[in-house]
Enzyme design. Structure first.
Site, mmCIF file in Angstrom:
data_model
loop_
_atom_site.group_PDB
_atom_site.id
_atom_site.type_symbol
_atom_site.label_atom_id
_atom_site.label_comp_id
_atom_site.label_asym_id
_atom_site.label_seq_id
_atom_site.Cartn_x
_atom_site.Cartn_y
_atom_site.Cartn_z
ATOM 1 N N GLU A 162 7.775 -14.019 44.063
ATOM 2 C CA GLU A 162 8.105 -14.973 43.004
ATOM 3 C C GLU A 162 6.829 -15.630 42.490
ATOM 4 O O GLU A 162 6.052 -16.177 43.274
ATOM 5 C CB GLU A 162 9.029 -16.082 43.530
ATOM 6 C CG GLU A 162 10.436 -15.653 43.837
ATOM 7 C CD GLU A 162 11.328 -16.847 44.180
ATOM 8 O OE1 GLU A 162 12.518 -16.798 43.862
ATOM 9 O OE2 GLU A 162 10.825 -17.835 44.767
ATOM 10 N N CYS A 163 6.600 -15.573 41.194
ATOM 11 C CA CYS A 163 5.486 -16.245 40.533
ATOM 12 C C CYS A 163 4.170 -15.892 41.215
ATOM 13 O O CYS A 163 3.683 -14.780 41.081
ATOM 14 C CB CYS A 163 5.724 -17.755 40.471
ATOM 15 S SG CYS A 163 4.728 -18.598 39.233
ATOM 16 N N GLY A 164 3.567 -16.806 41.991
ATOM 17 C CA GLY A 164 2.314 -16.483 42.659
ATOM 18 C C GLY A 164 2.445 -15.290 43.578
ATOM 19 O O GLY A 164 1.527 -14.470 43.691
#
Length: 436
Positions: free
Chosen positions: A327-329
């Site tokens: 997720e994201c990073g």
């Protein structure tokens, strides 16, 4: 019976978090059990709440969660003496289009739970106008009740007197006024507050804030303004499915953005979570059946992540036979490369073709509704997932098969579709719940 109160303000940056932490710790120091919640998708504040109260805090979100899910989460406050819900942004700030049970505004939670609102007002650069703002917020939505006001960053006794007189004329109670006090300012970073676990002195900071607020705010009057609250049994919990039976979860300073309610829901469903640290060059647990990389600050540790060969090779070996999701990073680390703010390109895991860059910052912020085109751990194709995206990276390349069709809160299709390749999947949004 618990007493419930919502802490809100006209805008961000006024002092909601500091006041919430201070009240929570001050009442805890008096022997009261205090339970906190965070309204909206901020995943940093709950850790500060837990540091102040000694009890885990979770997010409640009217755009992403239905009433049953929210009732299930706030039910944890049933054994508390005081329950505080800290708002996000301004009291009525949400998105234009209604979500599951509201627009994501703090006012939705206040009305839904029947808790009055304690406003934090910063009258810097004004005097009587602060009363007009407070009165406007009080009268804007009939179902939302105002308890009173705490003034923050008051310039002088004369300034305080002018504002107090105007609020008194408007029939609005003032529970206290805080002069400027730099020592209790919480450090900031480009995605918000520095996380609680990164601050060795967080306990002392909260104690000092509690002492300061107790000197200037009538704690008894604030407590008396809260509403007696009898939690209603929830007909259903959150619609959250664990991604596997045994989950290897990346967890350290670079991978820390995960909603507490998600982890609790996974465990409640019988999943076992084993943490590992990519920054310590650890590989995911070989006995796990799925690996999950949350968001965080990989851009601040990109060089170390790139140099940690055991982590990267272990992750690649894991992905040969089992699903890995970021997720994201975490999604960025699953990609081919990440360019940091200084323009230095760092090799990442290479499980996906995603390339991201922080050399030219561009904010991506908002709720996301994704319809999966392919399965991801815990969710079938066609599932409608609700989440929130917040990062400053730009996409240099996103060549893999899109994972989902993703819309923002207005219904517009966005380019951050997520990716899938083999057993690896990733999204830019942080998952909050799945539509029923």
């Amino acid at each position: 019976m618990p007493a419930g109160l919502v802490i809100s303000a006209p805008a961000s940056g006024v002092g909601k978090t500091t006041l919430t932490l201070s009240l929570a710790r001050a009442w805890r120091n008096r022997g009261l059990n205090v339970q906190c919640f965070k309204s909206g998708p901020d995943y940093i504040d709950p850790a500060f709440h837990a540091a102040a109260t000694g009890r885990a805090s979770v997010n409640v979100d009217s755009w992403a969660m239905d009433r049953g899910g929210i009732a299930h989460l706030v039910g944890r406050g049933a054994d508390a003496d005081v329950v505080l819900a800290e708002g996000s942004m301004g009291l009525f700030d949400g998105v234009a289009a209604r979500g599951v049970s509201g627009t994501g505004a703090t006012a939705d939670i206040a009305e839904m739970l029947g808790w009055p609102v304690l406003l934090v007002i910063d009258p810097s650069g004004q005097a009587q106008t602060a009363a007009a703002i407070a009165a406007g917020l009080r009268d804007y939505r009939p179902g939302v009740r105002l308890a009173g006001v705490v003034l923050n960053r008051v310039a002088s006794p004369r300034h305080e007197d002018l504002v107090r007189r105007a609020l008194d004329d408007a029939g609005i109670a003032v529970f206290g006024a805080l002069p400027r006090h730099a020592e209790i300012s919480l450090p900031k970073r480009h995605l918000g507050l520095v996380q609680a676990e990164e601050q060795a002195e967080i306990g002392k900071l909260i104690d000092e804030a509690a002492r300061f607020v107790a000197e200037h705010v009538d704690l008894d009057a604030v407590l008396q303004s809260a509403a007696a609250w009898a939690p209603q049994p929830a007909a259903n919990g959150l619609n959250v499915t664990p991604p596997g039976q045994r989950i290897a979860l990346a967890r350290d300073a670079a991978f820390s953005f995960v909603y507490p309610h998600m982890l609790e829901a996974w465990r409640a469903a019988g999943a076992d979570i084993s943490n590992f640290s990519p920054l310590a060059d650890e590989a995911p647990d070989a006995s796990a059946d799925v690996c999950w990389l949350p968001g965080g600050y990989p851009e601040l540790h990109a060089g170390k992540i790139a140099a940690n060969a055991r982590f990267r090779s272990g992750l690649r070996a894991f992905a040969e036979t089992r699903p890995v999701h970021g997720e994201c990073g975490g999604y960025m680390v699953l990609g081919t490369a990440l360019t940091d703010a200084d323009g230095v390109r760092h090799e990442m895991a290479g499980l996906l073709g995603l390339e991201t860059s922080f050399a030219k910052r561009r904010m991506h912020l908002g709720y996301r509704l994704a319809e999966l085109a392919a399965p991801m751990p815990g969710h079938r194709p066609g599932a409608r997932l609700r989440g929130h995206e917040f990062h400053y990276s730009t996409i240099a390349a996103q060549p893999d098969t899109p994972l989902a069709v993703v819309h923002d809160a207005t219904g517009a299709v966005i380019a951050e579709t997520g990716s899938r390749r083999g057993n690896a999947t990733g999204t830019f949004f942080h998952l909050i719940a799945e539509d029923r």
